[in-house]
Design a protein around this motif. Structure first.
Motif, short mmCIF file in Angstrom:
data_model
loop_
_atom_site.label_atom_id
_atom_site.label_comp_id
_atom_site.label_asym_id
_atom_site.label_seq_id
_atom_site.Cartn_x
_atom_site.Cartn_y
_atom_site.Cartn_z
N HIS A 3 0.87 -1.17 0.00
CA HIS A 3 0.00 0.00 0.00
C HIS A 3 0.91 1.22 0.00
O HIS A 3 2.12 1.11 0.13
N TRP A 4 0.32 2.39 -0.13
CA TRP A 4 1.14 3.59 -0.23
C TRP A 4 1.71 4.03 1.10
O TRP A 4 2.86 4.41 1.20
N GLY A 5 0.89 4.00 2.16
CA GLY A 5 1.40 4.47 3.44
C GLY A 5 0.54 4.08 4.62
O GLY A 5 -0.57 3.57 4.47
N LYS A 6 1.07 4.35 5.80
CA LYS A 6 0.39 4.07 7.06
C LYS A 6 0.21 5.38 7.81
O LYS A 6 1.14 6.18 7.91
N HIS A 7 -1.01 5.56 8.35
CA HIS A 7 -1.33 6.77 9.10
C HIS A 7 -1.77 6.35 10.51
O HIS A 7 -2.80 5.70 10.66
N LEU A 8 -0.98 6.70 11.50
CA LEU A 8 -1.28 6.38 12.89
C LEU A 8 -1.83 7.62 13.57
O LEU A 8 -1.20 8.68 13.57
N ILE A 116 -4.54 2.37 6.71
CA ILE A 116 -3.67 1.96 5.60
C ILE A 116 -4.19 2.70 4.37
O ILE A 116 -5.35 2.55 3.99
N ARG A 117 -3.31 3.52 3.77
CA ARG A 117 -3.75 4.43 2.71
C ARG A 117 -3.14 4.06 1.37
O ARG A 117 -1.99 3.65 1.29
N GLU A 124 -8.08 1.26 4.53
CA GLU A 124 -8.55 0.36 5.57
C GLU A 124 -8.15 0.95 6.92
O GLU A 124 -7.02 1.40 7.09
N ALA A 125 -9.08 0.92 7.89
CA ALA A 125 -8.78 1.47 9.21
C ALA A 125 -9.05 0.43 10.29
O ALA A 125 -10.02 -0.33 10.21
#
Length: 137
Positions: A3-8, A116-117, A124-125
């Protein structure tokens, strides 16, 4: 990562007042965070005490631009609550960040959202809560 990136995104309640109101302590947290998740700063750390339209929300904020995106937080001086954010196209261990936030600021609880972006597929969250000192609720 496929995936492109992770956002916490972490919303924390009732952290240690002395720690969240100490600019140098928050600065040391950011340095330690970047070391633990192996991120490289792209610009100098911005860290200031911020007044707001609502005095209950005033406190220290930081933004750290990273080679792979950013980390930011705002610490509410009166309540002890804080709001943390880290987004990166480079993978990082969410558990390591959670543990570091707990160790540094001793919040009563953490409400955690991991997104997950990717522009080519639906984000997906996952959301969960961690009680005092890391016990899951």
């Amino acid at each position: 990562m496929n995936h492109w990136g992770k956002h916490l995104i972490i919303d924390a309640a009732s952290a240690d007042f002395q720690k969240i109101n100490d600019k140098e302590y928050v600065r040391s947290f950011v340095v330690h965070l970047l070391n633990k998740i192996q991120m490289v700063p792209l610009a100098p750390l911005w860290l200031e005490y911020c007044e707001t339209n609502d005095p209950k929300k005033a406190g220290i904020s930081y933004v750290q631009v990273l080679q792979d995106s950013h980390s930011a937080a705002h610490f509410c001086a009166l309540s002890g609550d804080f709001y943390f954010d880290c987004f990166s196209c480079k993978d990082f261990d969410v558990q390591v960040v959670q543990a570091l936030l707990i160790d540094y600021f001793n919040p009563k609880s953490l409400h955690v959202t991991v997104v997950i972006r990717d522009s080519l597929q639906r984000s997906e969250a996952t959301t969960y809560t961690i009680g005092a000192r890391g016990s899951s609720e």
